[in-house]
Design an enzyme around this catalytic site. Structure first.
Site, mmCIF file in Angstrom:
data_model
loop_
_atom_site.group_PDB
_atom_site.id
_atom_site.type_symbol
_atom_site.label_atom_id
_atom_site.label_comp_id
_atom_site.label_asym_id
_atom_site.label_seq_id
_atom_site.Cartn_x
_atom_site.Cartn_y
_atom_site.Cartn_z
ATOM 1 C CE LYS A 185 93.466 -16.525 79.331
ATOM 2 N NZ LYS A 185 93.232 -15.529 80.429
ATOM 3 C CD GLU A 260 80.266 -15.126 69.004
ATOM 4 O OE1 GLU A 260 79.488 -16.026 68.696
ATOM 5 O OE2 GLU A 260 80.213 -13.987 68.515
ATOM 6 C CB CYS A 294 81.964 -7.324 70.934
ATOM 7 S SG CYS A 294 80.661 -8.393 71.486
ATOM 8 C CD GLU A 392 85.603 -3.665 69.225
ATOM 9 O OE1 GLU A 392 86.688 -4.254 69.223
ATOM 10 O OE2 GLU A 392 84.526 -4.248 69.362
HETATM 11 N N1 LIG Z 1 82.391 -10.833 69.856
HETATM 12 C C1 LIG Z 1 82.223 -10.796 71.172
HETATM 13 O O1 LIG Z 1 81.258 -11.331 71.736
HETATM 14 C C2 LIG Z 1 83.243 -10.091 72.020
HETATM 15 C C3 LIG Z 1 84.400 -9.504 71.502
HETATM 16 N N2 LIG Z 1 85.307 -8.862 72.328
HETATM 17 C C4 LIG Z 1 86.436 -8.127 71.743
HETATM 18 O O2 LIG Z 1 87.647 -8.311 72.543
HETATM 19 C C5 LIG Z 1 88.327 -7.066 72.668
HETATM 20 C C6 LIG Z 1 88.364 -6.599 74.089
HETATM 21 O O3 LIG Z 1 88.438 -7.666 74.939
HETATM 22 P P1 LIG Z 1 89.855 -8.152 75.481
HETATM 23 O O4 LIG Z 1 89.597 -9.017 76.648
HETATM 24 O O5 LIG Z 1 90.813 -7.025 75.637
HETATM 25 O O6 LIG Z 1 90.398 -9.061 74.310
HETATM 26 P P2 LIG Z 1 91.708 -9.957 74.327
HETATM 27 O O7 LIG Z 1 91.578 -10.698 73.074
HETATM 28 O O8 LIG Z 1 92.956 -9.241 74.623
HETATM 29 O O9 LIG Z 1 91.515 -10.962 75.593
HETATM 30 C C7 LIG Z 1 90.497 -11.895 75.569
HETATM 31 C C8 LIG Z 1 91.006 -13.158 76.237
HETATM 32 O O10 LIG Z 1 92.063 -13.672 75.436
HETATM 33 C C9 LIG Z 1 93.216 -13.894 76.259
HETATM 34 N N3 LIG Z 1 94.412 -13.708 75.468
HETATM 35 C C10 LIG Z 1 95.144 -12.586 75.304
HETATM 36 N N4 LIG Z 1 96.192 -12.829 74.482
HETATM 37 C C11 LIG Z 1 96.110 -14.150 74.133
HETATM 38 C C12 LIG Z 1 96.886 -15.012 73.307
HETATM 39 N N5 LIG Z 1 97.961 -14.579 72.675
HETATM 40 N N6 LIG Z 1 96.505 -16.309 73.178
HETATM 41 C C13 LIG Z 1 95.400 -16.754 73.816
HETATM 42 N N7 LIG Z 1 94.617 -15.988 74.612
HETATM 43 C C14 LIG Z 1 94.979 -14.696 74.758
HETATM 44 C C15 LIG Z 1 93.083 -12.897 77.376
HETATM 45 O O11 LIG Z 1 93.852 -13.350 78.461
HETATM 46 P P3 LIG Z 1 94.489 -12.237 79.479
HETATM 47 O O12 LIG Z 1 93.334 -11.562 80.108
HETATM 48 O O13 LIG Z 1 95.272 -13.069 80.462
HETATM 49 O O14 LIG Z 1 95.336 -11.332 78.654
HETATM 50 C C16 LIG Z 1 91.577 -12.945 77.638
HETATM 51 O O15 LIG Z 1 91.263 -14.057 78.453
HETATM 52 C C17 LIG Z 1 87.572 -6.117 71.810
HETATM 53 O O16 LIG Z 1 88.034 -6.174 70.480
HETATM 54 C C18 LIG Z 1 86.154 -6.671 71.839
HETATM 55 O O17 LIG Z 1 85.348 -6.267 70.783
HETATM 56 C C19 LIG Z 1 85.167 -8.833 73.678
HETATM 57 C C20 LIG Z 1 84.036 -9.409 74.224
HETATM 58 C C21 LIG Z 1 82.989 -10.033 73.443
HETATM 59 O O1 LIG Z 2 81.199 -9.447 75.250
HETATM 60 C C1 LIG Z 2 80.325 -8.815 74.730
HETATM 61 O O2 LIG Z 2 80.445 -7.694 74.269
HETATM 62 C C2 LIG Z 2 79.011 -9.493 74.709
HETATM 63 O O3 LIG Z 2 79.035 -10.525 73.758
HETATM 64 C C3 LIG Z 2 77.952 -8.512 74.374
HETATM 65 S S1 LIG Z 2 76.423 -9.091 74.834
HETATM 66 O O4 LIG Z 2 76.312 -10.538 74.548
HETATM 67 O O5 LIG Z 2 76.268 -8.824 76.264
HETATM 68 O O6 LIG Z 2 75.527 -8.294 74.001
#
Ligand SMILES: NC(=O)C1=CN([C@@H]2O[C@H](COP(=O)(O)OP(=O)(O)OC[C@H]3O[C@@H](n4cnc5c(N)ncnc54)[C@H](OP(=O)(O)O)[C@@H]3O)[C@@H](O)[C@H]2O)C=CC1
Ligand SMILES: O=C(O)[C@H](O)CS(=O)(=O)O
Length: 490
Positions: A185, A260, A294, A392
């Site tokens: 998804k 992650e 992130c 964050e």
């Molecule tokens: N560690 C890493 O590599 C990464 C961490 N992040 C972290 O994620 C955050 C920002 O990204 P963001 O996309 O807003 O994060 P979210 O957790 O809101 O969304 C991530 C995904 O989860 C889905 N989602 C939202 N709510 C639910 C739920 N209740 N159950 C299951 N899936 C759900 C979203 O769907 P929908 O879009 O339909 O709401 C989306 O596909 C920041 O904290 C960032 O640091 C982001 C990227 C990489």
């Molecule tokens: O979603 C993210 O922030 C990524 O994991 C960061 S990276 O892999 O492009 O460094």
């Protein structure tokens, strides 16, 4: 919508459908998710809003495809992944255009993500042929102990909007290489990058049911994935809040899980650092994707003896190197934030910091372009009583926290529930090893601000998640270990 398709060399890469069992489908309900360009507010297009029933069909398709896919030789799976990789690079510009229109990052950066995303397919194509077992000396002479590796089976994935291609291939590459099948998804704000990947997977000859894309209602799709005993692995990239929910849901059928999650990266500058190098690294670690990664620096911890010099140099670099605007425009390197909520969060962090004593050196407000654009901002004299210290920001805010000595720096750096990425600059060899050992993070950048690559195990500790993606560790997340005890008889 036309604007996007008009900019594509191959308009077929604009796929406004879900992809299940090799078919392009609509939602049972006919519902759609409208996707908006965060730079212009224009509608990019719409994709189906799928729910539980469609997801269950995708799981069934992945289950049906599993025996044949895992029966292929590692080389056959590797070849399919390399064809997918080659097609991604062949269509790099179109994939980047799709990404810039739906996510906002500048075209050059989006093209860079496509190359990064493709590198995971190549990396795991290579790893597929190195899934080795082992033999172990048995306790008795007429027994043999053999350890083998087998694919976990059907994988459910949920991915974020900030790296809409790389976060999919970082998981799907490893899963398919291991012999698993996959249901993902994508984030609702960036589904077209995912469906374009499915189009190219299909052209690469990846069989129907092996790779499925289900945009739609997150909670319903997650429920279908975690309530199905057929799904043996959940892999998620996104916020810690959602990660915690999924971890609880995955416990129902004891599904393996990789998370992650969020971060709060410190970027420590010691007085013995090369300040020019530190500023160069700071620009990379802070402003990639307009600060929406992130692993972006959230806190700059700078030794007080060099904090003024560092801030002066960083301000000069920010003023001279950063250009805010629509990511399709030449020279722009800071695109819009993903939405209004993101702008409000950055504004809130700036206002809170100033109210608690921070000094505003640069920016501090939404950009004059309006909409989702935010002016790159630099504050100093930050302290641990501010929101930016513990939350964050996920935006272009550089917050500088002075510190006195090494012990102070490590304590401040570790004073967070997160533990994903960290960075520090020092030219003292003893300090490099002491600080690297002391930082409670999954990843440490030393004299560099860019640490992400497919060959390295990406991941965090504490509230930043579980498991690793990339490296040889990344494929282990999609394998089960089986132990054979063979009795040779008398
Ligand atoms: N560690 C890493 O590599 C990464 C961490 N992040 C972290 O994620 C955050 C920002 O990204 P963001 O996309 O807003 O994060 P979210 O957790 O809101 O969304 C991530 C995904 O989860 C889905 N989602 C939202 N709510 C639910 C739920 N209740 N159950 C299951 N899936 C759900 C979203 O769907 P929908 O879009 O339909 O709401 C989306 O596909 C920041 O904290 C960032 O640091 C982001 C990227 C990489
Ligand atoms: O979603 C993210 O922030 C990524 O994991 C960061 S990276 O892999 O492009 O460094």
């Amino acid at each position: 919508m036309e604007a996007l398709k008009e900019n594509l060399k191959e308009t077929q890469l604009y796929c406004p459908f879900a992809y299940i069992d090799g078919s392009w489908v609509a939602a049972d309900s006919g519902e759609q998710i409208e996707v908006v360009n965060p730079a212009t507010g224009d509608v990019v297009g719409s994709v189906p809003r799928l729910g539980r029933a469609e997801t269950e069909r995708a799981i069934a398709a992945a289950d049906a495809a599993l025996p044949a896919w895992k029966a292929l030789t590692a080389l056959e799976r590797a070849d399919a992944l390399m064809k997918w990789h080659d097609l991604m690079l062949e269509h790099q510009q179109d994939l980047a255009t799709i990404m810039t229109h739906e996510q906002g990052k500048p075209l050059k950066e989006a093209a860079g993500e496509i190359a990064y995303a493709a590198s995971f397919l190549r990396w795991f194509a290579e790893q597929a042929r190195r899934i080795n077992g082992e033999t172990v000396p048995a306790a008795s002479s007429n027994q043999r102990i053999v350890v083998t590796k087998q694919p976990v089976g059907v994988v459910g994935a949920i991915t974020p909007w900030n790296f809409p291609a790389a976060m999919i291939t970082r998981k799907a590459g490893a899963a398919l290489a291991a012999g698993c099948t996959f249901v993902v998804k994508p984030a609702s704000q960036t589904p077209f990058s995912a469906t374009a990947l499915a189009m190219l997977a299909e052209r690469a000859g990846i069989p129907r049911g092996v790779f499925n894309v289900v945009p739609g209602r997150a909670s319903q799709i997650a429920a279908a994935l975690t309530e199905s005993p057929i799904v043996r692995k959940i892999t998620f990239t996104g916020s810690t809040e959602v990660g915690r929910e999924l971890m609880a849901q995955a416990s129902r059928h004891v599904q393996k899980i990789s998370l992650e999650l969020g971060g709060n990266a410190p970027f420590i500058v010691f007085e013995d650092a090369d300040l020019d190098a530190a500023v160069e690294g700071a620009m990379a670690a802070k402003f990639r994707n307009a600060g929406q990664t992130c692993v972006c620096t959230n806190r700059f911890l700078v030794q007080s003896s060099v904090v003024n010099a560092f801030c002066e140099k960083l301000a000069v670099a920010m003023n001279s190197e950063l250009k805010v605007g629509d990511g399709t425009k030449e020279g722009v390197n800071i695109g819009p934030l993903i939405d209004e909520k993101a702008v409000e969060k950055v504004s809130e962090h700036v206002q809170d910091a100033v109210e608690h004593g921070a000094e505003l050196l640069l920016g501090g407000h939404p950009h004059p372009l309006g909409g989702n654009f935010f002016t790159p901002t630099l504050i100093t004299e930050a302290n641990d009583g501010m929101k930016v210290a513990g939350e964050e920001t996920f935006g272009p805010l550089a917050a500088v926290f002075p510190f006195e000595d090494e012990e102070d720096a490590v304590r401040m750096a570790n004073d967070t529930e997160y533990g994903l990425a960290s960075y520090f600059y020092s030219r003292d060899l003893g300090r490099v090893w002491r600080v690297a050992d002391a930082l409670e993070y999954g990843m440490v950048g030393i004299n560099t601000g860019l640490i992400s690559n497919a060959a390295a195990p990406f991941g965090g500790v504490k509230a930043s998640g579980l498991g690793r993606e990339g490296g040889h560790q990344g494929i282990e997340e999609f394998l089960e270990t089986k132990y054979l005890c063979i009795d040779l008889g008398a």
